[in-house]
Design a protein around this motif. Sequence first.
Motif, mmCIF file in Angstrom:
data_model
loop_
_atom_site.group_PDB
_atom_site.id
_atom_site.type_symbol
_atom_site.label_atom_id
_atom_site.label_comp_id
_atom_site.label_asym_id
_atom_site.label_seq_id
_atom_site.Cartn_x
_atom_site.Cartn_y
_atom_site.Cartn_z
ATOM 1 N N ARG A 116 -7.641 -11.414 9.435
ATOM 2 C CA ARG A 116 -6.633 -12.338 9.956
ATOM 3 C C ARG A 116 -5.267 -11.694 9.805
ATOM 4 N N VAL A 117 -4.574 -11.522 10.900
ATOM 5 C CA VAL A 117 -3.301 -10.800 10.903
ATOM 6 C C VAL A 117 -2.167 -11.732 10.486
ATOM 7 N N SER A 118 -1.377 -11.298 9.519
ATOM 8 C CA SER A 118 -0.202 -12.072 9.126
ATOM 9 C C SER A 118 0.958 -11.741 10.055
ATOM 10 N N GLY A 119 1.908 -12.670 10.125
ATOM 11 C CA GLY A 119 3.120 -12.420 10.897
ATOM 12 C C GLY A 119 4.240 -12.015 9.956
ATOM 13 N N ILE A 120 5.008 -11.010 10.332
ATOM 14 C CA ILE A 120 6.163 -10.561 9.547
ATOM 15 C C ILE A 120 7.389 -10.711 10.433
ATOM 16 N N ASP A 150 7.666 3.159 23.558
ATOM 17 C CA ASP A 150 6.864 4.315 23.166
ATOM 18 C C ASP A 150 5.523 3.870 22.566
ATOM 19 N N CYS A 151 5.536 2.780 21.789
ATOM 20 C CA CYS A 151 4.298 2.278 21.186
ATOM 21 C C CYS A 151 3.307 1.826 22.260
ATOM 22 N N PHE A 152 3.804 1.138 23.288
ATOM 23 C CA PHE A 152 2.906 0.682 24.356
ATOM 24 C C PHE A 152 2.368 1.863 25.162
ATOM 25 N N ILE A 153 3.195 2.824 25.445
ATOM 26 C CA ILE A 153 2.768 3.984 26.226
ATOM 27 C C ILE A 153 1.695 4.776 25.474
ATOM 28 N N LYS A 154 1.847 4.852 24.166
ATOM 29 C CA LYS A 154 0.905 5.626 23.346
ATOM 30 C C LYS A 154 -0.295 4.801 22.894
ATOM 31 N N ILE A 188 3.049 -4.675 17.151
ATOM 32 C CA ILE A 188 4.324 -5.086 17.750
ATOM 33 C C ILE A 188 4.193 -6.495 18.323
ATOM 34 N N GLY A 189 4.971 -7.433 17.800
ATOM 35 C CA GLY A 189 5.048 -8.775 18.355
ATOM 36 C C GLY A 189 6.357 -8.919 19.109
ATOM 37 N N LEU A 190 6.309 -9.354 20.353
ATOM 38 C CA LEU A 190 7.516 -9.403 21.181
ATOM 39 C C LEU A 190 7.771 -10.814 21.716
ATOM 40 N N PHE A 191 7.698 -11.804 20.844
ATOM 41 C CA PHE A 191 7.860 -13.184 21.293
ATOM 42 C C PHE A 191 9.172 -13.382 22.045
ATOM 43 N N GLY A 237 0.467 -6.387 9.403
ATOM 44 C CA GLY A 237 0.698 -7.569 10.237
ATOM 45 C C GLY A 237 1.389 -7.270 11.546
ATOM 46 N N SER A 238 1.736 -8.341 12.235
ATOM 47 C CA SER A 238 2.427 -8.251 13.520
ATOM 48 C C SER A 238 3.916 -8.499 13.288
ATOM 49 N N PHE A 239 4.743 -7.545 13.690
ATOM 50 C CA PHE A 239 6.178 -7.602 13.422
ATOM 51 C C PHE A 239 6.921 -8.260 14.584
#
Length: 405
Positions: free
Chosen positions: A161-165, A223-227, A233-236, A191-193
């Motif tokens: 279960r991934v925590s949110g940061i 860069d993270c998405f391309i790789k 990575i959380g991009l709310f 977790g997801s930042f």
Amino acid sequence: MTTYEVVTNKNCNLECYFCFANANLEQKKDVLSLDDFIKGFELILKKVPSYEKEIFVKIYGGESMLHYDKVMEYLRYLKKRSEEISINIATTIITNGTVIPDDFVKEMDAMTSKKIRITFTFSMEAGRIAHDKIRTFKGGASSFDVVLNNITKYNTLRPGRVSGIQSVLSPELLNNVENYIEFMEENKDKGSFNLVPMFDETFENIDLKILDNMDNLFDYYKDCFIKNNSWHIGLFQPFRVIAAYVMLMKGFKTSHCDAGTTKLAINPQGDTFSCCRFDYIDADGSSYGNIKEVEKVNENFEKNKQFYADCTAFEYECKECQLNNKFGCLGKCLANSIAKDSTYNSKYNSICEYNKKFGLLSMKLWEDLKGNENFLKKMDMYCDSAFDENMSKIVKEIIRKGEVK
């Protein structure tokens, strides 16, 4: 999404300089009773539209986990109700991460099912430099290692279960973007930042040239998405900007905020508001009343709903702003406007520049990642959680076509 915003208590063991909750702590020893919690939940539950599949419950403080026994009472009630109602319940406990008892985590994990999701969102300035300038214990001692160790413990107790940061996009973070990026790279497994914007006067006396440091942060995201290295990575907030643009482009009305339309907030004394922020400002009529008079609260909620829905159409300077009309501005906070000069029409000029920069970079990220399946899958998840099925389908289709103008 229909939201129940619960302020369990107002006391806290940290002293973050920007926290609006520091403004009024006369009743800091009060804790929201289970009875009042239930009354508020049952009221907002009745307002969930038929097309929504879940209700969102956000539990705050102060630091709510200072009263974790009371929080567990709320969770046990929600667990029971989740088995009785047709929709699901998504619950997040927003915590500074300093108090995470093992037994609490184990019980909340045992409660979690398809009908009720229970998670922690850790408020942490991701990177020691920014964190130690902002989130210190009372007296000035660092909380960084305590929080990081508790996140590690939480993940160990809840494997899979991934925590949110969650970090605030503050002047301190912007002045130390490379430290933030380095921290994310070193702690991908934790977790997801996510970043949350600042909505008040924090940037008023700051050299706004530091906003240019956002470029490096969004370059890192791209860069993270391309790789294919973006799961952490959380991009709310960027997704929110993109979705608002799509809705406006298609002629749908949108707003930067759900206060007073699909959200009910409650404080430790049982007083109710359109948003927890209104509890900390002196504004006549900002409260719907005490939840013990639930019929009065319901009447005031319905009476004021249209007012809040129309806020983005006010005849003031923001109406003609391209940011407001094109990107669905993130920054026009009514409570902050009142806090500034007791009117809904005021604004902080620095926050306008802050949000303009954030909005433009969010749109550029979409344009740069057109066709990137990793990005699109995360955007799909955001749309499914934010809109009804029909609207989600419309927004996702446009985003996948890459119709950036």
